[in-house]
Design an enzyme around this catalytic site. Sequence first.
Site, PDB file in Angstrom:
ATOM      1  N   ASP A  50       5.196  -4.029   3.312  1.00 11.17           N
ATOM      2  CA  ASP A  50       5.865  -2.768   4.311  1.00 11.17           C
ATOM      3  C   ASP A  50       5.440  -2.790   5.838  1.00 11.17           C
ATOM      4  O   ASP A  50       3.991  -2.673   6.084  1.00 11.17           O
ATOM      5  CB  ASP A  50       6.172  -1.656   3.984  1.00 11.17           C
ATOM      6  N   TYR A  55       4.604  -0.715  14.999  1.00 15.28           N
ATOM      7  CA  TYR A  55       3.272  -1.249  14.318  1.00 15.28           C
ATOM      8  C   TYR A  55       2.200  -2.334  15.463  1.00 15.28           C
ATOM      9  O   TYR A  55       1.199  -2.089  14.782  1.00 15.28           O
ATOM     10  CB  TYR A  55       2.976  -1.757  12.419  1.00 15.28           C
ATOM     11  N   LYS A  80      11.180  -2.692  10.352  1.00 15.12           N
ATOM     12  CA  LYS A  80      12.237  -1.674  11.245  1.00 15.12           C
ATOM     13  C   LYS A  80      12.219  -2.013  12.657  1.00 15.12           C
ATOM     14  O   LYS A  80      11.408  -2.322  12.926  1.00 15.12           O
ATOM     15  CB  LYS A  80      11.401  -0.285  10.460  1.00 15.12           C
ATOM     16  N   HIS A 113      14.037   3.333  11.467  1.00 16.16           N
ATOM     17  CA  HIS A 113      12.932   3.813  10.953  1.00 16.16           C
ATOM     18  C   HIS A 113      13.208   5.601  10.637  1.00 16.16           C
ATOM     19  O   HIS A 113      12.355   6.129  10.291  1.00 16.16           O
ATOM     20  CB  HIS A 113      11.830   3.067  12.366  1.00 16.16           C
TER      21      HIS A 113
HETATM   22  P1  NDP Z   1      -1.722   6.385   2.668  1.00 13.97           P
HETATM   23  O1  NDP Z   1      -0.916   7.479   2.127  1.00 13.97           O
HETATM   24  O2  NDP Z   1      -1.404   4.446   2.034  1.00 13.97           O
HETATM   25  O3  NDP Z   1      -2.897   6.214   2.583  1.00 13.97           O
HETATM   26  C1  NDP Z   1      -3.918   5.283   3.598  1.00 13.97           C
HETATM   27  C2  NDP Z   1      -4.982   5.780   3.755  1.00 13.97           C
HETATM   28  O4  NDP Z   1      -5.467   6.081   2.307  1.00 13.97           O
HETATM   29  C3  NDP Z   1      -5.994   5.096   4.307  1.00 13.97           C
HETATM   30  O5  NDP Z   1      -6.655   5.112   5.006  1.00 13.97           O
HETATM   31  C4  NDP Z   1      -6.739   3.879   3.009  1.00 13.97           C
HETATM   32  O6  NDP Z   1      -8.132   3.791   4.745  1.00 13.97           O
HETATM   33  C5  NDP Z   1      -6.777   5.112   2.354  1.00 13.97           C
HETATM   34  N1  NDP Z   1      -6.408   4.848   0.932  1.00 13.97           N
HETATM   35  C6  NDP Z   1      -5.612   3.515   0.651  1.00 13.97           C
HETATM   36  N2  NDP Z   1      -6.261   3.420  -0.664  1.00 13.97           N
HETATM   37  C7  NDP Z   1      -7.365   4.734  -1.088  1.00 13.97           C
HETATM   38  C8  NDP Z   1      -7.603   4.505  -2.467  1.00 13.97           C
HETATM   39  N3  NDP Z   1      -7.234   3.846  -3.406  1.00 13.97           N
HETATM   40  N4  NDP Z   1      -8.918   5.583  -2.727  1.00 13.97           N
HETATM   41  C9  NDP Z   1      -8.771   6.282  -1.597  1.00 13.97           C
HETATM   42  N5  NDP Z   1      -8.190   6.067  -0.362  1.00 13.97           N
HETATM   43  C10 NDP Z   1      -7.754   5.507  -0.583  1.00 13.97           C
HETATM   44  O7  NDP Z   1      -0.981   6.025   3.807  1.00 13.97           O
HETATM   45  P2  NDP Z   1       0.034   6.093   4.976  1.00 13.97           P
HETATM   46  O8  NDP Z   1      -0.127   6.591   6.233  1.00 13.97           O
HETATM   47  O9  NDP Z   1      -0.154   4.119   5.434  1.00 13.97           O
HETATM   48  O10 NDP Z   1       1.611   5.037   4.705  1.00 13.97           O
HETATM   49  C11 NDP Z   1       1.173   3.558   3.572  1.00 13.97           C
HETATM   50  C12 NDP Z   1       2.446   2.747   4.404  1.00 13.97           C
HETATM   51  O11 NDP Z   1       3.894   3.315   4.198  1.00 13.97           O
HETATM   52  C13 NDP Z   1       2.231   2.938   5.622  1.00 13.97           C
HETATM   53  O12 NDP Z   1       1.214   1.832   5.770  1.00 13.97           O
HETATM   54  C14 NDP Z   1       3.308   2.184   6.260  1.00 13.97           C
HETATM   55  O13 NDP Z   1       4.020   0.762   5.650  1.00 13.97           O
HETATM   56  C15 NDP Z   1       4.631   2.608   5.169  1.00 13.97           C
HETATM   57  N6  NDP Z   1       4.943   4.513   6.418  1.00 13.97           N
HETATM   58  C16 NDP Z   1       5.981   4.633   6.822  1.00 13.97           C
HETATM   59  C17 NDP Z   1       6.919   5.512   7.547  1.00 13.97           C
HETATM   60  C18 NDP Z   1       8.014   5.174   7.621  1.00 13.97           C
HETATM   61  O14 NDP Z   1       8.293   6.152   9.295  1.00 13.97           O
HETATM   62  N7  NDP Z   1       8.298   4.852   7.483  1.00 13.97           N
HETATM   63  C19 NDP Z   1       5.777   6.152   7.775  1.00 13.97           C
HETATM   64  C20 NDP Z   1       3.820   6.720   7.504  1.00 13.97           C
HETATM   65  C21 NDP Z   1       4.191   4.947   7.134  1.00 13.97           C
HETATM   66  P3  NDP Z   1      -8.550   2.381   3.883  1.00 13.97           P
HETATM   67  O15 NDP Z   1      -7.665   1.473   4.912  1.00 13.97           O
HETATM   68  O16 NDP Z   1      -8.991   2.408   4.497  1.00 13.97           O
HETATM   69  O17 NDP Z   1      -8.391   1.494   2.217  1.00 13.97           O
END
Ligand code: NDP
Length: 276
Positions: A50, A55, A80, A113
């Site tokens: 995604d 980004y 997006k 988006h």
């Molecule tokens: P997430 O809920 O996926 O959380 C990501 C965070 O959790 C990071 O800090 C990561 O740290 C940590 N993490 C990942 N796996 C674990 C685990 N197994 N245990 C504990 N912590 C964990 O949030 P996001 O905001 O990144 O959302 C995911 C995706 O959704 C985005 O990357 C994007 O592609 C999409 N998105 C879309 C939006 C939209 O408006 N359409 C808005 C926001 C997000 P680390 O990387 O250090 O492991």
Amino acid sequence: MTSVITSITDRTRLNNGVTMPWLTLGVLRAGNATGNAVRTALSAGYRSIDNASVYGNEAEVGQALRESGIAREELFITTKVWNSEQGYDSTLFAFEQSRRKLGLDYVDLYLIHWAVPGKYLETWRALCKLYKDGLVTAIGVSNFQIHHLEEIMSASDVVPAVNQVEVHPLNSQKELLGFCRQHGIQAEAWRPLMGGRLDNEVLVDIAKAHGKTPAQVALRWNLQNGVVVIPKSVHEERIKENADIFDFNLTEEEMGRIDGLNMNRRFGPNPDKVDF
Ligand code: NDP
């Protein structure tokens, strides 16, 4: 409704017949670690990424995809159109920029988006053209509320294939997901791990019962509700952990306990207040 999903290779069928993996790697704020995260995820069996123009890492994603040597038709790549790029001509231009950065002949899923007031209908018209021209295999939206979806569906004869919205145990969005299901729009959950805020008693307790982690339980809850998940991580062990969600089932009682956590708590912006 409980969906039966038992393998990382399982896919959901979108309203135009295209199939999409249930598990997608998120790369928001993956920064310099983007290429490595994509490579690690592909090795772990992910086939869906995604992305979004905002980004700033489409080129890194594209390079990692090419280096993987995985056949194009196995991959499912989403990007997006950002808010400032919206409008008819500007969206067509933005798409071409994204497509080139990704280095792809076509994009699997192109999303609006956010529903920028006064813009998103024109943007949707551009997405319909890209779809008709075969440059994208499916088109959809992100952060659309029911009233946005109703407006787009009355203005266009193409129903969005996907609505990507913030869904996790603290923000279950039942009404919106029900509307999507009723209209054949596949829901996709962003921030499914609540940004890593996983120290919730109920999730911890259910995770223990299954020998799983709270992250895996939060993801599985979305899958069993028929919602595609996009966990983001740049760490190998977490990328693997987030994919190890196909060998257990939450019971109806556990699903109900997780549903009970809902507080309509958004960690991201309210889609009705887009001023960015
Ligand atoms: P997430 O809920 O996926 O959380 C990501 C965070 O959790 C990071 O800090 C990561 O740290 C940590 N993490 C990942 N796996 C674990 C685990 N197994 N245990 C504990 N912590 C964990 O949030 P996001 O905001 O990144 O959302 C995911 C995706 O959704 C985005 O990357 C994007 O592609 C999409 N998105 C879309 C939006 C939209 O408006 N359409 C808005 C926001 C997000 P680390 O990387 O250090 O492991």
